[in-house]
Write a protein that holds these residues in place. Structure first.
Motif, PDB file in Angstrom:
ATOM      1  N   ALA A  39       6.306  14.142  -5.593  1.00  0.00           N
ATOM      2  CA  ALA A  39       5.254  13.449  -6.343  1.00  0.00           C
ATOM      3  C   ALA A  39       4.831  14.316  -7.524  1.00  0.00           C
ATOM      4  O   ALA A  39       4.372  15.441  -7.357  1.00  0.00           O
ATOM      5  N   GLY A  40       5.023  13.782  -8.696  1.00  0.00           N
ATOM      6  CA  GLY A  40       4.668  14.515  -9.905  1.00  0.00           C
ATOM      7  C   GLY A  40       3.221  14.285 -10.276  1.00  0.00           C
ATOM      8  O   GLY A  40       2.352  14.162  -9.413  1.00  0.00           O
ATOM      9  N   ALA A  41       2.977  14.196 -11.541  1.00  0.00           N
ATOM     10  CA  ALA A  41       1.622  13.978 -12.038  1.00  0.00           C
ATOM     11  C   ALA A  41       1.117  12.627 -11.551  1.00  0.00           C
ATOM     12  O   ALA A  41       1.784  11.611 -11.687  1.00  0.00           O
ATOM     13  N   LEU A  42      -0.044  12.662 -10.965  1.00  0.00           N
ATOM     14  CA  LEU A  42      -0.667  11.439 -10.490  1.00  0.00           C
ATOM     15  C   LEU A  42      -1.792  11.086 -11.450  1.00  0.00           C
ATOM     16  O   LEU A  42      -2.287  11.927 -12.187  1.00  0.00           O
ATOM     17  N   GLY A  43      -2.222   9.855 -11.429  1.00  0.00           N
ATOM     18  CA  GLY A  43      -3.209   9.364 -12.382  1.00  0.00           C
ATOM     19  C   GLY A  43      -4.640   9.703 -12.020  1.00  0.00           C
ATOM     20  O   GLY A  43      -4.930  10.753 -11.441  1.00  0.00           O
ATOM     21  N   SER A  44      -5.535   8.778 -12.310  1.00  0.00           N
ATOM     22  CA  SER A  44      -6.976   8.991 -12.143  1.00  0.00           C
ATOM     23  C   SER A  44      -7.400   9.093 -10.686  1.00  0.00           C
ATOM     24  O   SER A  44      -8.436   9.684 -10.383  1.00  0.00           O
ATOM     25  N   TYR A  45      -6.663   8.489  -9.785  1.00  0.00           N
ATOM     26  CA  TYR A  45      -7.001   8.486  -8.361  1.00  0.00           C
ATOM     27  C   TYR A  45      -5.823   9.060  -7.575  1.00  0.00           C
ATOM     28  O   TYR A  45      -5.125   8.338  -6.859  1.00  0.00           O
ATOM     29  N   PRO A  46      -5.585  10.360  -7.688  1.00  0.00           N
ATOM     30  CA  PRO A  46      -4.357  10.937  -7.145  1.00  0.00           C
ATOM     31  C   PRO A  46      -4.198  10.793  -5.636  1.00  0.00           C
ATOM     32  O   PRO A  46      -3.092  10.548  -5.156  1.00  0.00           O
ATOM     33  N   ARG A  47      -5.283  10.906  -4.883  1.00  0.00           N
ATOM     34  CA  ARG A  47      -5.154  10.780  -3.426  1.00  0.00           C
ATOM     35  C   ARG A  47      -4.767   9.360  -3.046  1.00  0.00           C
ATOM     36  O   ARG A  47      -3.889   9.139  -2.220  1.00  0.00           O
ATOM     37  N   VAL A  48      -5.443   8.395  -3.647  1.00  0.00           N
ATOM     38  CA  VAL A  48      -5.138   6.990  -3.369  1.00  0.00           C
ATOM     39  C   VAL A  48      -3.697   6.692  -3.779  1.00  0.00           C
ATOM     40  O   VAL A  48      -2.951   6.036  -3.040  1.00  0.00           O
ATOM     41  N   GLU A  49      -3.303   7.189  -4.928  1.00  0.00           N
ATOM     42  CA  GLU A  49      -1.945   6.949  -5.410  1.00  0.00           C
ATOM     43  C   GLU A  49      -0.911   7.574  -4.480  1.00  0.00           C
ATOM     44  O   GLU A  49       0.132   6.972  -4.222  1.00  0.00           O
ATOM     45  N   LEU A  50      -1.181   8.761  -3.958  1.00  0.00           N
ATOM     46  CA  LEU A  50      -0.243   9.411  -3.048  1.00  0.00           C
ATOM     47  C   LEU A  50      -0.158   8.661  -1.719  1.00  0.00           C
ATOM     48  O   LEU A  50       0.934   8.468  -1.179  1.00  0.00           O
ATOM     49  N   VAL A  51      -1.302   8.209  -1.200  1.00  0.00           N
ATOM     50  CA  VAL A  51      -1.297   7.415   0.033  1.00  0.00           C
ATOM     51  C   VAL A  51      -0.475   6.144  -0.175  1.00  0.00           C
ATOM     52  O   VAL A  51       0.388   5.801   0.641  1.00  0.00           O
ATOM     53  N   VAL A  52      -0.722   5.444  -1.278  1.00  0.00           N
ATOM     54  CA  VAL A  52       0.008   4.211  -1.567  1.00  0.00           C
ATOM     55  C   VAL A  52       1.500   4.503  -1.766  1.00  0.00           C
ATOM     56  O   VAL A  52       2.358   3.772  -1.258  1.00  0.00           O
ATOM     57  N   LEU A  53       1.824   5.577  -2.479  1.00  0.00           N
ATOM     58  CA  LEU A  53       3.215   5.960  -2.694  1.00  0.00           C
ATOM     59  C   LEU A  53       3.924   6.228  -1.367  1.00  0.00           C
ATOM     60  O   LEU A  53       5.048   5.766  -1.153  1.00  0.00           O
ATOM     61  N   LEU A  54       3.269   6.951  -0.476  1.00  0.00           N
ATOM     62  CA  LEU A  54       3.868   7.233   0.829  1.00  0.00           C
ATOM     63  C   LEU A  54       4.128   5.945   1.608  1.00  0.00           C
ATOM     64  O   LEU A  54       5.225   5.728   2.124  1.00  0.00           O
ATOM     65  N   LEU A  55       3.124   5.093   1.692  1.00  0.00           N
ATOM     66  CA  LEU A  55       3.259   3.873   2.480  1.00  0.00           C
ATOM     67  C   LEU A  55       4.257   2.897   1.867  1.00  0.00           C
ATOM     68  O   LEU A  55       5.091   2.324   2.578  1.00  0.00           O
ATOM     69  N   LEU A  56       4.188   2.719   0.555  1.00  0.00           N
ATOM     70  CA  LEU A  56       5.114   1.788  -0.087  1.00  0.00           C
ATOM     71  C   LEU A  56       6.554   2.286  -0.038  1.00  0.00           C
ATOM     72  O   LEU A  56       7.481   1.493   0.138  1.00  0.00           O
ATOM     73  N   THR A  57       6.747   3.583  -0.165  1.00  0.00           N
ATOM     74  CA  THR A  57       8.099   4.132  -0.049  1.00  0.00           C
ATOM     75  C   THR A  57       8.642   3.897   1.357  1.00  0.00           C
ATOM     76  O   THR A  57       9.805   3.520   1.528  1.00  0.00           O
ATOM     77  N   GLY A  58       7.792   4.091   2.363  1.00  0.00           N
ATOM     78  CA  GLY A  58       8.200   3.800   3.734  1.00  0.00           C
ATOM     79  C   GLY A  58       8.599   2.347   3.907  1.00  0.00           C
ATOM     80  O   GLY A  58       9.621   2.032   4.524  1.00  0.00           O
ATOM     81  N   VAL A  59       7.819   1.433   3.326  1.00  0.00           N
ATOM     82  CA  VAL A  59       8.116   0.006   3.428  1.00  0.00           C
ATOM     83  C   VAL A  59       9.417  -0.332   2.698  1.00  0.00           C
ATOM     84  O   VAL A  59      10.260  -1.078   3.219  1.00  0.00           O
ATOM     85  N   VAL A  60       9.598   0.211   1.512  1.00  0.00           N
ATOM     86  CA  VAL A  60      10.819  -0.070   0.747  1.00  0.00           C
ATOM     87  C   VAL A  60      12.054   0.417   1.513  1.00  0.00           C
ATOM     88  O   VAL A  60      13.054  -0.298   1.618  1.00  0.00           O
ATOM     89  N   PHE A  61      11.991   1.607   2.076  1.00  0.00           N
ATOM     90  CA  PHE A  61      13.131   2.116   2.829  1.00  0.00           C
ATOM     91  C   PHE A  61      13.334   1.336   4.120  1.00  0.00           C
ATOM     92  O   PHE A  61      14.463   1.136   4.564  1.00  0.00           O
ATOM     93  N   TRP A  62      12.242   0.860   4.726  1.00  0.00           N
ATOM     94  CA  TRP A  62      12.359   0.017   5.909  1.00  0.00           C
ATOM     95  C   TRP A  62      13.118  -1.269   5.555  1.00  0.00           C
ATOM     96  O   TRP A  62      14.045  -1.656   6.257  1.00  0.00           O
ATOM     97  N   VAL A  63      12.701  -1.912   4.462  1.00  0.00           N
ATOM     98  CA  VAL A  63      13.384  -3.133   4.021  1.00  0.00           C
ATOM     99  C   VAL A  63      14.856  -2.839   3.743  1.00  0.00           C
ATOM    100  O   VAL A  63      15.743  -3.617   4.131  1.00  0.00           O
ATOM    101  N   ALA A  64      15.133  -1.717   3.103  1.00  0.00           N
ATOM    102  CA  ALA A  64      16.526  -1.357   2.807  1.00  0.00           C
ATOM    103  C   ALA A  64      17.332  -1.176   4.092  1.00  0.00           C
ATOM    104  O   ALA A  64      18.478  -1.632   4.178  1.00  0.00           O
ATOM    105  N   HIS A  65      16.739  -0.531   5.082  1.00  0.00           N
ATOM    106  CA  HIS A  65      17.447  -0.334   6.347  1.00  0.00           C
ATOM    107  C   HIS A  65      17.645  -1.648   7.089  1.00  0.00           C
ATOM    108  O   HIS A  65      18.712  -1.883   7.666  1.00  0.00           O
ATOM    109  N   VAL A  66      16.624  -2.491   7.095  1.00  0.00           N
ATOM    110  CA  VAL A  66      16.755  -3.804   7.738  1.00  0.00           C
ATOM    111  C   VAL A  66      17.865  -4.587   7.043  1.00  0.00           C
ATOM    112  O   VAL A  66      18.742  -5.165   7.693  1.00  0.00           O
TER     113      VAL A  66
END
Length: 172
Positions: A39-66
């Motif tokens: 995770a590089g430079a995050l915007g105005s809400y870095p913690r929220v962005e990192l939480v969302v990035l983690l969860l969405l990446t997990g979902v995207v990889f889940w969809v890819a595996h399915v």
């Protein structure tokens, strides 16, 4: 992988799910550690962005595996039915679940008095610990001896430490 055909009758649904859970957990934890490290430079809400990035990446990889399981393995063997789709989705879900502990670590980090860098390192530590924990659980559940479980823990710890080294080298 969700098996069909004669091999599927020799493996119970619980055994398939147990294998997928551990595999997905190890993989998902490693994925989460990589997301945090990269995770590089995050915007105005870095913690929220990192939480969302983690969860969405997990979902995207889940969809890819399915998708890979359903269309790479199952379509070649037989027509898809709802039951197969549900089983594959459930078997691959631990990839998403493994992103939750590091995301929670980021979310609670202000309560621990951690700044953004502290939150990142906490999340990375939680992800690596999850990776090691899932690998030991998988080894023990499959009947491996403690020395073999220790070996798999060591390998997964080494992989996690490599991710940490990459994070240190990135310095972003």
């Amino acid at each position: 992988m969700y098996r069909t055909g004669p091999a599927a009758t020799r493996t119970s649904g619980d055994e398939r799910r147990a294998h997928a859970d551990y595999t997905g957990g190890v993989y998902g934890s490693m994925l989460a550690a990589s997301v945090v490290a990269g995770a590089g430079a995050l915007g105005s809400y870095p913690r929220v962005e990192l939480v969302v990035l983690l969860l969405l990446t997990g979902v995207v990889f889940w969809v890819a595996h399915v998708h890979a399981q359903l269309f790479g393995a199952h379509l070649a063997q037989r027509r898809l039915d709802r039951r197969t789709v549900v089983h594959v989705c459930r078997d691959e879900w631990p990839i998403v679940k493994a992103a939750v502990p590091p995301a929670l670590a980021v979310a609670v980090s202000p309560l621990l008095g951690l700044g953004l860098q502290g939150a990142v390192w906490l999340a990375l530590s939680v992800a690596v610990a999850g990776q090691v924990g899932w690998s030991v659980a998988a080894a023990r559940r499959s009947g491996a001896s403690w020395p073999l479980a220790t070996l798999t823990a060591s390998v997964n710890l080494l992989l996690g430490l490599l991710i940490i080294v990459f994070k240190l080298l990135l310095k972003h």
